[in-house]
Design a protein around this motif. Structure first.
Motif, PDB file in Angstrom:
ATOM      1  N   GLU A   7     -16.540 -97.441 -15.151  1.00 41.81           N
ATOM      2  CA  GLU A   7     -16.775 -96.759 -16.565  1.00 41.81           C
ATOM      3  C   GLU A   7     -18.170 -96.355 -16.832  1.00 41.81           C
ATOM      4  OE1 GLU A   7     -14.836 -99.028 -19.850  1.00 41.81           O
ATOM      5  OE2 GLU A   7     -14.139-100.105 -18.214  1.00 41.81           O
ATOM      6  N   LEU A   8     -18.702 -95.355 -17.027  1.00 37.52           N
ATOM      7  CA  LEU A   8     -19.980 -94.881 -17.164  1.00 37.52           C
ATOM      8  C   LEU A   8     -20.178 -94.652 -18.910  1.00 37.52           C
ATOM      9  CD1 LEU A   8     -22.602 -94.244 -15.783  1.00 37.52           C
ATOM     10  CD2 LEU A   8     -21.852 -91.894 -15.565  1.00 37.52           C
ATOM     11  N   ASP A   9     -21.285 -95.404 -19.453  1.00 41.06           N
ATOM     12  CA  ASP A   9     -21.778 -95.284 -20.555  1.00 41.06           C
ATOM     13  C   ASP A   9     -22.682 -94.290 -20.923  1.00 41.06           C
ATOM     14  OD1 ASP A   9     -24.097 -96.342 -20.295  1.00 41.06           O
ATOM     15  OD2 ASP A   9     -23.645 -98.394 -21.322  1.00 41.06           O
ATOM     16  N   ALA A  10     -23.129 -93.936 -22.233  1.00 41.08           N
ATOM     17  CA  ALA A  10     -23.858 -92.956 -22.680  1.00 41.08           C
ATOM     18  C   ALA A  10     -25.277 -93.030 -22.082  1.00 41.08           C
ATOM     19  CB  ALA A  10     -23.883 -92.874 -24.040  1.00 41.08           C
ATOM     20  N   ALA A  11     -25.733 -94.450 -21.648  1.00 35.40           N
ATOM     21  CA  ALA A  11     -27.011 -94.712 -21.356  1.00 35.40           C
ATOM     22  C   ALA A  11     -27.222 -94.545 -19.785  1.00 35.40           C
ATOM     23  CB  ALA A  11     -27.320 -96.259 -21.700  1.00 35.40           C
ATOM     24  N   GLY A  12     -26.014 -94.337 -19.254  1.00 41.03           N
ATOM     25  CA  GLY A  12     -25.863 -93.951 -17.731  1.00 41.03           C
ATOM     26  C   GLY A  12     -25.612 -95.367 -16.945  1.00 41.03           C
ATOM     27  N   VAL A  13     -25.305 -96.394 -17.656  1.00 37.40           N
ATOM     28  CA  VAL A  13     -25.126 -97.686 -17.003  1.00 37.40           C
ATOM     29  C   VAL A  13     -23.466 -97.714 -16.746  1.00 37.40           C
ATOM     30  CG1 VAL A  13     -24.767-100.239 -17.213  1.00 37.40           C
ATOM     31  CG2 VAL A  13     -26.865 -98.958 -18.251  1.00 37.40           C
ATOM     32  N   ALA A  14     -23.154 -97.811 -15.322  1.00 34.47           N
ATOM     33  CA  ALA A  14     -21.868 -97.975 -14.888  1.00 34.47           C
ATOM     34  C   ALA A  14     -21.338 -99.508 -14.957  1.00 34.47           C
ATOM     35  CB  ALA A  14     -21.822 -97.625 -13.266  1.00 34.47           C
ATOM     36  N   LEU A  15     -20.352 -99.530 -15.479  1.00 34.72           N
ATOM     37  CA  LEU A  15     -19.560-100.967 -15.419  1.00 34.72           C
ATOM     38  C   LEU A  15     -18.301-100.754 -14.598  1.00 34.72           C
ATOM     39  CD1 LEU A  15     -19.200-103.606 -16.741  1.00 34.72           C
ATOM     40  CD2 LEU A  15     -17.571-102.583 -18.205  1.00 34.72           C
ATOM     41  N   VAL A  16     -18.629-101.674 -13.404  1.00 33.70           N
ATOM     42  CA  VAL A  16     -17.551-101.669 -12.214  1.00 33.70           C
ATOM     43  C   VAL A  16     -16.939-103.054 -12.502  1.00 33.70           C
ATOM     44  CG1 VAL A  16     -17.438-101.865  -9.810  1.00 33.70           C
ATOM     45  CG2 VAL A  16     -19.189-100.316 -10.958  1.00 33.70           C
ATOM     46  N   VAL A  53     -23.476-102.388 -13.634  1.00 30.63           N
ATOM     47  CA  VAL A  53     -23.235-104.060 -13.978  1.00 30.63           C
ATOM     48  C   VAL A  53     -21.589-104.366 -13.217  1.00 30.63           C
ATOM     49  CG1 VAL A  53     -22.281-105.749 -15.543  1.00 30.63           C
ATOM     50  CG2 VAL A  53     -24.140-104.291 -16.331  1.00 30.63           C
ATOM     51  N   ILE A  54     -21.742-105.330 -12.201  1.00 31.86           N
ATOM     52  CA  ILE A  54     -20.595-105.584 -11.801  1.00 31.86           C
ATOM     53  C   ILE A  54     -19.914-106.737 -12.210  1.00 31.86           C
ATOM     54  CG2 ILE A  54     -19.412-106.071  -9.464  1.00 31.86           C
ATOM     55  CD1 ILE A  54     -21.608-104.448  -8.151  1.00 31.86           C
ATOM     56  N   THR A  55     -18.590-106.744 -12.792  1.00 32.11           N
ATOM     57  CA  THR A  55     -17.910-107.957 -13.320  1.00 32.11           C
ATOM     58  C   THR A  55     -16.578-107.911 -12.788  1.00 32.11           C
ATOM     59  OG1 THR A  55     -17.522-109.093 -15.368  1.00 32.11           O
ATOM     60  CG2 THR A  55     -17.144-106.705 -15.462  1.00 32.11           C
ATOM     61  N   SER A  56     -15.917-108.738 -13.455  1.00 29.36           N
ATOM     62  CA  SER A  56     -14.429-108.839 -13.123  1.00 29.36           C
ATOM     63  C   SER A  56     -13.457-108.353 -14.383  1.00 29.36           C
ATOM     64  CB  SER A  56     -13.921-110.138 -12.665  1.00 29.36           C
ATOM     65  OG  SER A  56     -12.390-110.479 -12.649  1.00 29.36           O
ATOM     66  N   ALA A  57     -12.397-107.866 -14.084  1.00 31.43           N
ATOM     67  CA  ALA A  57     -11.324-107.515 -15.259  1.00 31.43           C
ATOM     68  C   ALA A  57     -10.659-108.655 -15.409  1.00 31.43           C
ATOM     69  CB  ALA A  57     -10.673-106.514 -15.015  1.00 31.43           C
ATOM     70  N   LYS A  58     -10.653-109.596 -14.738  1.00 26.76           N
ATOM     71  CA  LYS A  58      -9.840-110.998 -14.709  1.00 26.76           C
ATOM     72  C   LYS A  58     -10.662-112.077 -15.351  1.00 26.76           C
ATOM     73  CE  LYS A  58      -6.999-109.908 -10.614  1.00 26.76           C
ATOM     74  NZ  LYS A  58      -5.705-109.140 -11.512  1.00 26.76           N
ATOM     75  N   SER A  59     -10.119-112.800 -16.165  1.00 33.68           N
ATOM     76  CA  SER A  59     -10.729-113.867 -17.159  1.00 33.68           C
ATOM     77  C   SER A  59     -11.033-115.080 -16.117  1.00 33.68           C
ATOM     78  CB  SER A  59     -10.261-114.042 -18.281  1.00 33.68           C
ATOM     79  OG  SER A  59      -8.874-114.532 -18.180  1.00 33.68           O
ATOM     80  N   ASN A  60     -10.267-115.406 -15.183  1.00 29.79           N
ATOM     81  CA  ASN A  60     -10.446-116.544 -14.439  1.00 29.79           C
ATOM     82  C   ASN A  60     -11.221-116.723 -13.225  1.00 29.79           C
ATOM     83  OD1 ASN A  60      -8.793-114.790 -12.900  1.00 29.79           O
ATOM     84  ND2 ASN A  60      -7.195-116.399 -12.206  1.00 29.79           N
ATOM     85  N   ALA A  61     -11.465-115.638 -12.952  1.00 31.13           N
ATOM     86  CA  ALA A  61     -12.590-115.466 -11.803  1.00 31.13           C
ATOM     87  C   ALA A  61     -13.299-114.114 -11.437  1.00 31.13           C
ATOM     88  CB  ALA A  61     -11.590-115.954 -10.445  1.00 31.13           C
ATOM     89  N   PHE A  62     -14.424-114.115 -11.179  1.00 35.91           N
ATOM     90  CA  PHE A  62     -15.226-112.887 -10.744  1.00 35.91           C
ATOM     91  C   PHE A  62     -14.554-112.574  -9.430  1.00 35.91           C
ATOM     92  CE2 PHE A  62     -19.076-111.302  -8.477  1.00 35.91           C
ATOM     93  CZ  PHE A  62     -19.385-110.294  -9.165  1.00 35.91           C
ATOM     94  N   LEU A  63     -14.914-113.353  -8.328  1.00 36.46           N
ATOM     95  CA  LEU A  63     -14.336-112.940  -7.271  1.00 36.46           C
ATOM     96  C   LEU A  63     -14.214-114.303  -6.319  1.00 36.46           C
ATOM     97  CD1 LEU A  63     -13.319-110.800  -4.983  1.00 36.46           C
ATOM     98  CD2 LEU A  63     -15.563-110.412  -4.476  1.00 36.46           C
TER      99      LEU A  63
END
Length: 737
Positions: A7-16, A53-63
């Motif tokens: 997802e890319l926001d208006a400030a140009g920060v991609a959320l992966v 910014v790299i994160t996880s869509a799962k709440s129990n773990a990043f990776l």
């Protein structure tokens, strides 16, 4: 199906956001690796993307690291070059990420292990959830590997070699507060603020560069032979690793070498070096054996892979334990700790109370370590009723007898208990040697009788050997497995036979040690050779612990029962008789056996052994003794397979490692045969039989397998899991019975 959300926001920060489909926890799959590579290229090439910014869509773990089910198939299937390419490919993705010219932050919202932490380390900024479950670590050493995507190079460059080596060599994860203190992460934050904190940082730092890419960078604390810590980290470290592993595990010395060499090189050359070491380990049988047995197959056993289908799940709330000695007291403690009410019964109130006192002491130790609270201590103890009154067994869903290993005594308590139990209750024996079928003869419902063989000390030993008698029903077996699972232990299922599986194999180990003693081999050489093979305790020392006298009683019971000579333990019976009947040395509980136990001093081998069993002038090579210990146990396991005692090779391997301490590097007794090959194993057996006797002759079933080039593990079965977390403890066996 995608494994990433972009997802890319208006400030140009991609959320992966990492979201590996069909997995409860994110793991590094080939699809995720490809998606990460594509995402990195998109970030680098798209001018509208200013940061990520790299994160996880799962709440129990990043990776949670690598998919072991995929990695375990590498041994024998891929060349070193192919294994190198595996590591270099992912390492290249992470290197491209940190050099793409744009700031990248990791919002670590759950545990980050193995490749998960390596991905985070390649980011320029790391903010971690302030949650005890959000641990970070590099546990690859536990599966015979080293981190292969930059972990051995970025972590030392970030926090220094002295701080990094313990994490790499032990594989233990660290809690968030420690990760912050060490400098592994830059900040902690509540889970719902992580992304905002990471986004704020990348916007405030439009130009980001890793420290090791800055001209003039130096590793904290220094590198190479002249570093102040070099003697402690590498010279003493190499000695510690050799002592701890007996040079049976190649990963720890490879980690030391990789860190030593790599930290003296530019980062890109260091990463290539790391991939070379990684490939060598990945293509080794030790790595395959550890992954397959200790994680994939153990995971399957813990999920009750042997449980009969179609039987409703059982949950136990009230059980009885008859016999409050060490085994019975340990079972009672384990059950009460799992939230089960326990009737702990013995012949006198003093004995019953003494059994409950075992739990008091165990809980007090936990309290002193701050591993529990006084409230939990009180609650656990309130669940144990110590008594002599059999009437308290009414209402129990399961009763386990752990009385003296004598058939008449066991028959007596079985009769007393079953007279009071309801029609649905099952009965279990903790016997380590007596056939379940014979014990079940006095039970009114033999189909509800099963063996549950625990190991001592029960609270520390993870294994339970579940013995299926000839009349044991599928429902009873399923209930027994449910009970073991409720205790959070690992079950294996074996069929009824004298000594079952673990006691038979354990017997060959101690008997071989005593046979060597009779041959005139130095007692210290015997003990040291066993430990060098990877056994946690020498055969003479462990025989003292379970008592030499017990070996005599097992022999006498087998003779009285008219069992075949192979069950009579004839290999070492003369040594046993000399020690017990002639010398009165019955073992540690009797004041001394093969060892002396002086007050306030360490135990030491009894000097009289060298006179009682004349030590010969020329001693064998340690490798020969080491081979005898490994082969005789594997050979007895092959006999158990041939005789139908063991149905699943995985159960044999797990039982041998978790129950009696067979070395994990070998993958267990049957994996040992597979690793060296049945044909070579048979040749070794026949040579040993020529030199030492008929006990080394291979069974016809094994010879037939060799003719077919068949393996015990034709394919790896089990569940897909990630690299494990938790402290790396030596995998030791306990005492049987």
């Amino acid at each position: 199906m995608s494994t990433l959300r972009f997802e890319l926001d208006a400030a140009g920060v991609a959320l992966v956001s990492i979201d590996v489909v069909d997995r409860s926890m994110n793991v590094l799959t080939p699809a995720l690796e490809a998606a990460l590579a594509a995402a990195v290229e998109r970030i680098a090439a798209d001018a509208s993307i200013k940061a990520a910014v790299i994160t996880s869509a799962k709440s129990n773990a990043f990776l949670a690291g690598a998919d072991l089910k995929e990695l375990v198939s590498v041994y024998g299937q891929e060349t070193l070059q192919q294994a190198y390419a595996r590591s270099a490919r992912l390492s290249g993705v992470f290197r491209r990420l940190e050099t793409c010219g744009k700031p990248i932050a990791a919002a670590i919202n759950g545990l980050a292990l193995g490749g998960g932490l390596e991905l985070a380390l390649a980011c320029h900024y790391r903010v971690l959830a302030d949650d005890p479950k959000a641990v970070v670590g590099l546990p690859e050493v536990k599966v015979g590997l080293l981190p292969g995507a930059g972990g051995t190079q970025r972590l030392p460059r970030l926090i220094g070699i002295q701080q990094a080596l313990p994490m790499l060599l032990n594989g233990a994860p660290v809690l968030p507060a420690q990760a912050l203190e060490l400098g592994i992460v830059h900040a902690l934050a509540p889970a719902d603020q992580l992304i905002a904190r990471a986004r704020d940082w990348v916007l405030a730092n439009p130009v980001a560069q890793q420290p090791w890419d800055v001209k003039g960078f130096k590793v904290p604390g220094g590198v190479g032979c002249l570093a102040p810590h070099a003697v402690e980290s590498f010279q003493a470290g190499t000695s510690r690793v050799a002592r701890a592993t007996q040079r049976n595990y190649p990963a720890p010395p490879a980690i030391l070498a990789c860190v030593f060499e790599g930290t003296q090189l530019p980062i890109d050359r260091a990463l290539r070096l790391e991939s070379k070491y990684f490939a060598t380990l990945l293509c080794s049988p030790v790595c395959r054996n550890l992954m397959r047995t200790m994680f994939i197959q153990k995971e399957a056993a813990d999920k009750l892979a042997s449980r009969p289908a179609g039987v409703p799940k059982s949950t136990f709330t009230r059980i009885g334990v008859i016999g409050a000695g060490m085994m019975g007291a340990g079972i009672a403690y384990a059950a009460a700790s799992a939230g089960i009410d326990v009737i702990l019964l013995d012949a006198t109130q003093e004995l019953a109370d003494r059994g409950k006192a075992y739990s008091v002491k165990a809980l007090q130790r936990q309290l002193e370590k701050r591993a529990t609270t006084q409230q939990r201590v009180n609650t656990t103890l309130s669940r144990i009723l110590a008594t002599t009154d059999y009437s308290h067994l009414r209402g129990c869903e399961l009763v386990v007898e752990a009385v003296f290993e004598k058939r008449e005594v066991k028959h007596d308590v079985i009769r007393k208990a079953t007279a009071l139990l309801g029609p649905s209750a099952i009965f279990a024996s903790n016997t380590s040697t007596l056939p379940i079928g014979g014990l079940a003869e006095v039970h009114p419902r033999p189909e509800q009788f099963v063996g549950l063989h625990f190991f001592s000390p029960v609270e520390h030993m993870p294994l339970v050997e579940v013995i299926r008698g000839r009349s044991t029903s599928a429902a009873t077996l399923a209930q027994a497995l449910d009970f073991v699972s409720q205790l959070r232990k690992t079950p294996i299922v074996v069929n009824d036979s004298p000594g079952f599986f673990t006691s038979r194999v354990f017997g060959t180990y101690v008997d071989e040690g005593m046979a060597m003693l009779a041959e005139g081999i130095e007692p210290a050489l015997i003990e040291n050779a066993a430990r060098m093979a990877g056994m946690p305790v020498g055969p003479l020392a462990v025989c003292d612990e379970v008592t030499i006298e017990l070996q005599l009683k097992v022999h006498e019971q087998a003779v009285a029962d008219g069992l075949n000579e192979k069950f009579q333990r004839l290999t070492a019976i003369d040594v046993v008789r000399k020690m017990v009947q002639e010398q009165g040395r019955v073992g540690r509980r009797g004041g001394g056996g093969f060892y002396d136990y002086p007050a306030n001093e360490r135990k030491r081998l009894w000097p009289g052994l060298r006179d009682l069993f004349a030590v010969r002038e020329v001693q064998p090579e340690v490798e020969e003794l080491r081979q005898r210990f490994l082969v005789i146990q594997a050979l007895e396991s092959a006999r158990c397979v041939a005789e139908g005692v063991i149905d699943r090779p995985a159960d044999a391997d797990l039982g041998s490692i978790l129950g009696i301490g067979y070395p994990a590097w070998a993958g267990g007794v049957l994996s040992f045969i597979d690793t060296i090959g049945a044909a070579r194993f048979i040749a070794d057996c026949r040579e040993l039989a020529r030199r030492y006797g008929q006990r080394f002759e291979p069974p016809a079933d094994l010879v037939e397998r060799a003719h077919r080039s068949a393996l015990y593990h034709e394919e790896t079965s089990g569940f897909t899991i990630s690299i494990p977390q938790g402290d790396l403890e030596p995998i030791h066996g306990g005492q049987t019975g």
